[in-house]
Design a protein around this motif. Structure first.
Motif, short mmCIF file in Angstrom:
data_model
loop_
_atom_site.label_atom_id
_atom_site.label_comp_id
_atom_site.label_asym_id
_atom_site.label_seq_id
_atom_site.Cartn_x
_atom_site.Cartn_y
_atom_site.Cartn_z
N MET A 169 6.81 8.73 5.05
CA MET A 169 6.01 8.18 5.37
C MET A 169 5.94 7.78 6.95
N PRO A 170 4.76 7.71 7.82
CA PRO A 170 5.12 7.98 9.12
C PRO A 170 6.10 7.38 9.64
N PHE A 182 10.70 3.69 9.34
CA PHE A 182 9.41 4.12 10.47
C PHE A 182 9.80 3.96 11.70
N LYS A 183 11.14 3.89 11.78
CA LYS A 183 11.21 4.63 13.57
C LYS A 183 11.87 5.73 13.20
N GLY A 184 11.42 6.76 12.75
CA GLY A 184 12.38 7.81 12.47
C GLY A 184 14.08 8.13 12.69
N LYS A 214 6.58 10.21 15.60
CA LYS A 214 5.71 11.56 15.23
C LYS A 214 5.53 12.46 13.57
N GLN A 215 6.80 11.98 13.39
CA GLN A 215 7.23 12.98 12.87
C GLN A 215 7.53 12.36 10.76
N HIS A 216 7.18 13.06 10.39
CA HIS A 216 7.90 12.13 8.84
C HIS A 216 9.30 11.77 7.74
N THR A 217 9.30 10.21 7.50
CA THR A 217 9.91 10.48 6.71
C THR A 217 10.29 10.93 5.58
N ILE A 218 11.00 10.95 4.56
CA ILE A 218 10.26 12.05 2.96
C ILE A 218 11.32 10.36 2.72
N VAL A 219 10.76 10.23 1.59
CA VAL A 219 10.73 8.70 0.46
C VAL A 219 10.60 9.22 -1.02
N ALA A 261 -6.49 8.27 16.04
CA ALA A 261 -4.64 8.80 16.39
C ALA A 261 -3.85 7.74 15.10
N LEU A 262 -3.83 6.37 15.64
CA LEU A 262 -3.33 5.74 14.65
C LEU A 262 -3.42 6.16 12.68
N LYS A 263 -4.81 5.26 13.08
CA LYS A 263 -5.66 5.90 11.79
C LYS A 263 -5.38 7.20 11.10
N LYS A 264 -4.77 8.51 11.87
CA LYS A 264 -4.94 9.93 11.21
C LYS A 264 -2.89 9.66 11.07
N SER A 265 -2.17 8.98 11.33
CA SER A 265 -0.98 9.37 11.09
C SER A 265 -0.24 7.92 10.36
#
Length: 327
Positions: A127-128, A212-214, A132-137, A268-272
């Protein structure tokens, strides 16, 4: 080099985007692709100069999306069955499939088998976040019913993957619940909390917005909740993008000029939020590397799924999960 078996037939759009993804991957990394599927069809999309760089396992049968997952267990000539069996026979290090996810999970669990000590495998997705990093779910669909032992193991596996592949030195593991307080949750999450609370990386209960807050690196939940979370998030992201486009279209010249100036921001938003950026979801807990890609995967998604398979294999995730369980 890492050998990656690729189900070339299972995606929604046939072999074309899958083979294009393999070609893109070969331009960036060294690995040995084993293409499983209708060799005649595959070669239509594979440049002749690459024929010697890949291996072919011919299969004219594949499991269609509308078919039952259990059908794959009897269809020994299907592309996904043969691809999974390459990993089982140690003739490939990993398998990547954009085909029937249920068939892939069933075959992987029954043919490759589970890591010793793991009760159930789990699908992990990314999850973005605003950082600017990902969270694993995990889990996001392998198990609709999970007990506290399953969820505890999901946490351990997610922690290892986050550290070894996503390079989080001290992954923060959270348990998805309806409140941060220890007393919140249903009977299963409360039992899981008790089992996880002595784990050094466990930070307690987290809520959906924390993802989504990281604020957390690994989020643990059962597959029923996780799949709803995943599909809802994808729907929200698509809706926001559509609404922005619609508002710009209906607005005046200044809005259109503003949108043009913001083009890099929108890109950049689309990429994330683009699933193609990570390519697929690892099936953690099976005794080998299995990457499940979206049925609608484009070439970029397949390329990144292959990269994920290479990273998983080189990090020796399977052995590290087994070692963690023994410890």
């Amino acid at each position: 080099m890492v050998k990656v078996a690729i189900d070339a037939m299972g995606g929604d759009f046939g072999p074309k985007p899958i083979i294009e993804g393999v070609v893109q991957a070969l331009k960036e990394k060294k690995f040995e692709p084993i293409l499983v599927g209708d060799e005649t069809e595959i070669k239509k999309y594979l440049p002749k100069n690459l024929h010697k760089k890949v291996s072919f396992i011919n299969s004219t049968d594949y499991i269609k999306m509308e078919e039952h997952a259990t059908d794959a267990l009897r269809r020994k000539e299907s592309s996904i069955y043969k691809a999974i069996d390459l990993v089982r026979q140690k003739e490939a290090d990993a398998v990547v499939s954009a085909g029937h996810s249920g068939a892939t999970m069933s075959l992987a669990t029954l043919r490759i088998g589970r890591i010793k000590g793991i009760k159930r495998p789990a699908i992990a997705t990314f999850m973005p976040t605003i950082k600017k990093q990902h969270t694993i779910v995990l889990d996001v669909g392998a198990n609709v019913d999970s007990d506290s032992d399953n969820l505890y193991q999901f946490g351990l596996m997610g922690e290892i993957y986050s550290r070894e592949v996503l390079n989080h030195d001290k992954p923060r593991v959270g348990l998805l619940s309806n409140g941060e307080e220890e007393v919140k949750g249903n009977s299963v999450t409360k039992e899981t909390f008790e089992k996880l609370k002595n784990t050094p990386t466990f930070i307690g209960n987290v809520e959906g917005n924390d993802i989504f807050k990281g604020n957390v690196d690994v989020v643990v939940c059962d597959g029923f909740v996780g799949n709803i979370l995943l599909k809802t998030s994808e729907g929200v992201a698509d809706t926001i993008v559509t609404l922005i486009k619609e508002e710009v279209r209906k607005s005046g010249l200044m809005s259109k000029v503003g949108a043009l100036l913001m083009r890099k921001v929108f890109k950049a938003l689309k990429k994330s939020i683009d699933y193609a950026e990570y390519g697929g979801a690892p099936l953690l807990g099976v005794n080998g590397c299995v990457i499940i890609s979206h049925g609608k995967s484009n070439a970029k998604a397949i390329k990144n799924a292959i990269f994920q398979a290479i990273n998983y294999t080189e990090a020796d995730i399977t052995t590290k999960i087994e070692t963690k369980l023994k410890g």
